[in-house]
Scaffold this active site. Structure first.
Site, PDB file in Angstrom:
ATOM      1  N   LYS A 122      38.508  28.411  41.950  1.00 15.84           N
ATOM      2  CA  LYS A 122      38.078  29.683  41.358  1.00 15.84           C
ATOM      3  C   LYS A 122      36.586  29.882  41.652  1.00 15.84           C
ATOM      4  O   LYS A 122      35.804  28.931  41.569  1.00 15.84           O
ATOM      5  CB  LYS A 122      38.345  29.671  39.849  1.00 15.84           C
ATOM      6  CG  LYS A 122      38.124  31.016  39.161  1.00 15.84           C
ATOM      7  CD  LYS A 122      38.496  30.960  37.668  1.00 15.84           C
ATOM      8  CE  LYS A 122      38.286  32.324  36.999  1.00 15.84           C
ATOM      9  NZ  LYS A 122      38.667  32.315  35.575  1.00 15.84           N
ATOM     10  N   SER A 161      41.520  36.215  33.848  1.00 15.30           N
ATOM     11  CA  SER A 161      40.628  36.392  34.974  1.00 15.30           C
ATOM     12  C   SER A 161      40.964  35.517  36.183  1.00 15.30           C
ATOM     13  O   SER A 161      40.508  35.811  37.286  1.00 15.30           O
ATOM     14  CB  SER A 161      39.197  36.089  34.541  1.00 15.30           C
ATOM     15  OG  SER A 161      39.049  34.711  34.234  1.00 15.30           O
ATOM     16  N   SER A 190      42.524  33.243  30.191  1.00 10.76           N
ATOM     17  CA  SER A 190      42.329  33.500  31.622  1.00 10.76           C
ATOM     18  C   SER A 190      43.038  32.534  32.566  1.00 10.76           C
ATOM     19  O   SER A 190      43.055  32.779  33.778  1.00 10.76           O
ATOM     20  CB  SER A 190      40.839  33.477  31.959  1.00 10.76           C
ATOM     21  OG  SER A 190      40.227  34.694  31.647  1.00 10.76           O
TER      22      SER A 190
END
Lengths: 95, 493
Positions: free
Chosen positions: B78, B158, B182
Site C-alpha cells: 500500500k 482505503s 480500510s
C-alpha cells in the site's frame, strides 16, 4: 454551536489551508450536517468515565538516553522542494 | 504461465521449494498480470528491477537451501508504507515526488523474510475514504462486476488497490492499513481476506500517519492461511514505535489447525440494523449455523454503545489527522506552491496539495481541537471510546469471538456515494467499533449477493488473540467452500 461560514473561514485559517470563497458555503453546509450527526453523542452519559488514552494498558517503552542517530543532513534534505547548501529555503520572514 | 498467479502463498512456497518453478518465473508472471491490468488502476508504481533483483536473490537462496519464510513470494505494498527510494505518496498530491530515505518496519520485515516487492498500490488519499475515489491517482476499479452489467464498481477503501490487486491475481498478498475499516471493507467488496490485527501488533514506524491511536497495519490475501503467513512476518516488537507491543508473535498459520468445538461465538444484537438487506442478514445467520455445526456455541451478546462508535470516530480520527497532517508545509518534502509570505505559501501548498475529503477532515479536526471545544468533542469522544471498550470486555467474558457482517452492502458503483460524505461514512458501521476498541478483526468472503458479488462476514477477537480469531475464520472459510475468481474482463483489449 452550529458550524457556519464564519467558523469555516476561521478554522481554515487555523489549519493553514486557503479556502476560496466559492467553496466556503458548500464546506459549511457539509460540516454543519456532519456535526449535527456527531451531536448525538450528547445522549451518552459519560459522567465519571475516564477518557481512553491507550488501547492496551502497557508501560511505555523507554530506551537508554543516548544518541543513536545523526549526521544525516543529506537524508533530511533529500526531498526538500527548495534548498540552499545545507538549509531549507522558505519565503523571507524578516525584512 | 498465467496459472502461477492463481496459486496461494502456501502453494507457491511449496512449489518454489520443490523446484516446480523459480522465484523469477513467479515474479515475471505477476509483472505480466500487472502490465495487462492497467484498467484497474491498482498500482501507482511498479518496481520491475527491484522485483527481479529480489526474485534472483530468492532463487539463489532456494538453490542453496537457505529459504526464508516468504522466500520468493511476490507482494504489493500500500502506498502509505515508506519504501526506501521508491514512490511513497499515500495517494496524495502533496507528497509529489517523495522518495523516503528509509524503510517502514512492516515492509522491512517482509523483505527480511524473503518476500518480493512488485510495487506500490493505489489508495484513498491519506487513507481517508471508503471507495478509493479520493486518490490523487483516480479510483481503483473493482475486478468484480455485477452479473449482466459492465458498470465499474468500487473496490472499497482505503486499501482499494491492495484488495483489487489481490483479487485480480496481480500479487499474491498485499500490505494494507485499517483506521476505521480500510482493510476489512475493501476485502469484503473484492472477495478477499482482510486482517486488521490488534492495535500494537504491527509497528506503525514508516507508515504515513492518519489517526495514530487507530491506525494499524494488516494484510489482504486470498485465503486465511495466506493472511496468517504474511502477518507472522509483518508483526513483532519494534523499538522505533513506542505503541508497538513487546509481545512474541505466534506462528499464526500453525495456529489455524484444530477444531472450534466448545468455543463460544457471540452475535451482537446491536449490529442487526433496521433496513439491513435480507441477503446480508441471511449470510450472517448462515455463518452462525456453520460454526454451530462444528461444535461452537452461539450466544447473543449486547454491545450497547455500538451506535455511538461512528460519530465518536468522526471526532477522534479527524482530530488526530489535523495534527498529523500539519507536517505537510511545503518546506521539507513534497509539493510547494509559492506565496507572498510564509503563511501564504503554507496555505497555497495545502489548498492545492490536499483533496476535498482530506480538507474536510482536517477542518473538522481543527475545529474540534480549537480553543473552547476540546472537552465537548475530543474528551467526550474518548470517554465514549472507553464505554465501547467496556462493552467488548464484558462480551469477551462470555465469548471467544464475535461474528458480524463486514459491510452493510456489496460493492457499490463508483460515483454512487461520492456526493454525500455522511452516507459514505456509514460504510464503516460494522468495522469502526473494532478500531475504537483496538481489537483484531478479520473480514472473509462467505457468499455471493443476488447480483453475483462477494459478501463477507467479520470475526472480532480478543486483544492479541488473533490466533483464535483466525482459526475460527479458517473453519468458516472451509464451510463456505467458495473458490472466488472474477472474470478477467480487464485483460480484453
Amino acid at each position: 454551536m452550529a458550524v457556519d461560514e464564519q467558523i469555516v473561514r476561521k478554522v481554515a485559517r487555523l489549519a493553514r489551508i486557503r479556502l476560496d470563497d466559492d467553496k466556503v458555503e458548500s464546506m459549511a453546509r457539509e460540516l454543519a450536517a456532519i456535526f449535527a450527526w456527531i451531536d448525538q453523542l450528547s445522549e451518552v452519559d459519560t459522567r465519571g468515565v475516564e477518557p481512553m488514552t491507550s488501547v492496551e494498558a502497557m508501560a511505555m517503552k523507554k530506551r537508554p538516553d543516548v544518541v543513536t542517530d545523526g549526521d544525516r543532513v543529506a537524508d533530511v534534505l533529500a526531498n526538500a522542494p527548495a534548498r540552499e547548501g545545507d538549509f531549507f529555503v522558505v519565503p523571507k520572514v524578516v525584512e | 504461465m498465467s496459472d502461477l498467479t492463481s496459486l496461494t502463498v502456501a502453494a507457491a512456497r511449496e512449489g518454489l521449494r520443490n523446484g516446480e518453478f523459480s522465484a523469477r518465473e513467479l515474479t515475471e508472471a505477476h509483472l505480466a498480470a500487472i502490465d495487462a491490468a492497467g484498467r484497474l488502476n491498482a498500482f501507482v508504481a511498479v518496481t520491475v528491477d527491484k522485483a527481479l533483483d529480489m526474485a534472483g536473490e530468492s532463487d539463489r537462496r532456494l538453490a542453496s537451501g537457505e529459504a526464508r519464510p516468504l522466500e520468493g513470494v511476490p507482494v504489493g505494498v500500500k502506498d502509505l508504507f515508506a519504501t526506501e527510494g521508491v514512490h511513497t505518496q499515500a495517494g496524495s498530491h502533496i507528497l509529489d515526488g517523495f522518495r523516503p530515505t528509509y524503510e517502514s518496519t512492516v515492509t522491512a520485515n517482509l523483505w527480511r523474510d524473503g518476500a518480493v516487492m512488485l510495487g506500490k498500490l493505489n489508495m484513498d488519499e491519506f487513507a481517508m475514504g471508503s471507495s478509493n475515489e479520493t486518490s490523487h491517482y483516480g479510483p481503483v476499479v473493482n475486478p468484480w462486476r455485477a452479473a449482466g452489467s459492465d458498470a465499474p464498481l468500487t473496490p472499497g477503501g482505503s486499501s482499494g488497490g491492495s484488495a483489487a490487486a489481490v483479487a485480480a491475481r496481480l500479487c499474491m498478498a498485499a500490505t494494507a492499513s485499517d483506521t476505521g475499516g480500510s482493510i476489512r471493507q475493501p476485502a469484503a467488496f473484492t472477495g478477499t481476506v482482510g486482517v486488521k490485527p490488534t492495535y500494537g501488533r504491527c509497528s506503525r514506524w514508516g507508515m504515513v500517519a492518519f489517526a495514530s491511536s487507530l491506525d494499524q497495519a494488516g494484510v489482504i490475501a486470498r485465503t486465511v492461511r495466506d493472511a496468517a503467513l504474511m502477518l507472522s512476518s509483518m508483526a513483532g516488537p519494534d523499538e522505533k514505535d513506542t505503541t508497538c507491543a513487546d509481545l512474541p508473535v505466534p506462528d499464526f498459520a500453525a495456529a489455524l489447525d484444530g477444531g472450534i468445538a466448545g468455543m463460544t461465538v457471540g452475535i451482537p444484537r446491536e449490529y442487526r440494523l433496521d433496513g439491513m438487506p435480507e441477503e446480508i442478514a441471511r449470510l450472517w445467520e448462515q455463518g452462525a449455523e456453520w460454526l454451530k455445526a462444528q461444535g461452537a456455541e452461539i450466544v447473543e451478546v449486547s454491545l450497547p454503545h455500538t451506535k455511538y462508535a461512528l460519530p465518536a470516530y468522526y471526532i477522534i480520527a479527524p482530530a488526530e489527522a489535523s495534527s498529523n497532517l500539519a507536517r505537510y508545509d511545503g518546506v521539507r518534502y513534497g509539493l510547494r506552491v509559492a506565496g507572498d509570505d510564509l503563511t501564504e505559501m503554507y496555505e497555497n501548498t495545502r489548498a492545492e496539495g490536499f483533496g476535498d475529503e482530506v480538507i474536510r477532515r482536517v477542518l473538522i479536526g481543527t475545529h474540534v481541537l480549537s480553543a473552547g471545544y476540546y472537552d465537548a468533542y475530543y474528551r467526550k469522544a474518548q470517554q465514549v471510546r472507553t464505554l465501547i471498550r467496556r462493552d467488548f470486555d464484558a462480551a469477551f467474558e462470555r465469548v471467544d469471538v464475535l461474528l458480524t457482517p463486514a459491510t452493510p452492502s456489496p460493492a457499490f458503483q463508483l460515483g454512487e456515494m461520492s456526493d454525500d460524505p455522511l452516507q459514505m461514512y456509514l460504510n464503516d458501521i460494522f468495522t469502526v467499533t473494532v478500531n475504537m476498541a483496538g481489537l483484531p478483526g478479520v473480514a472473509l468472503p462467505a457468499g455471493l449477493s443476488a447480483s453475483g458479488l462477494p459478501l463477507a462476514l467479520q470475526l472480532i477477537g480478543k486483544p492479541f488473540d488473533e490466533a483464535t480469531m483466525l482459526r475460527v475464520a479458517a473453519r468458516l472459510e472451509e464451510a463456505a467452500g467458495l473458490d472466488l475468481a472474477p472474470d478477467a474482463w480487464w485483460r480484453a483489449s
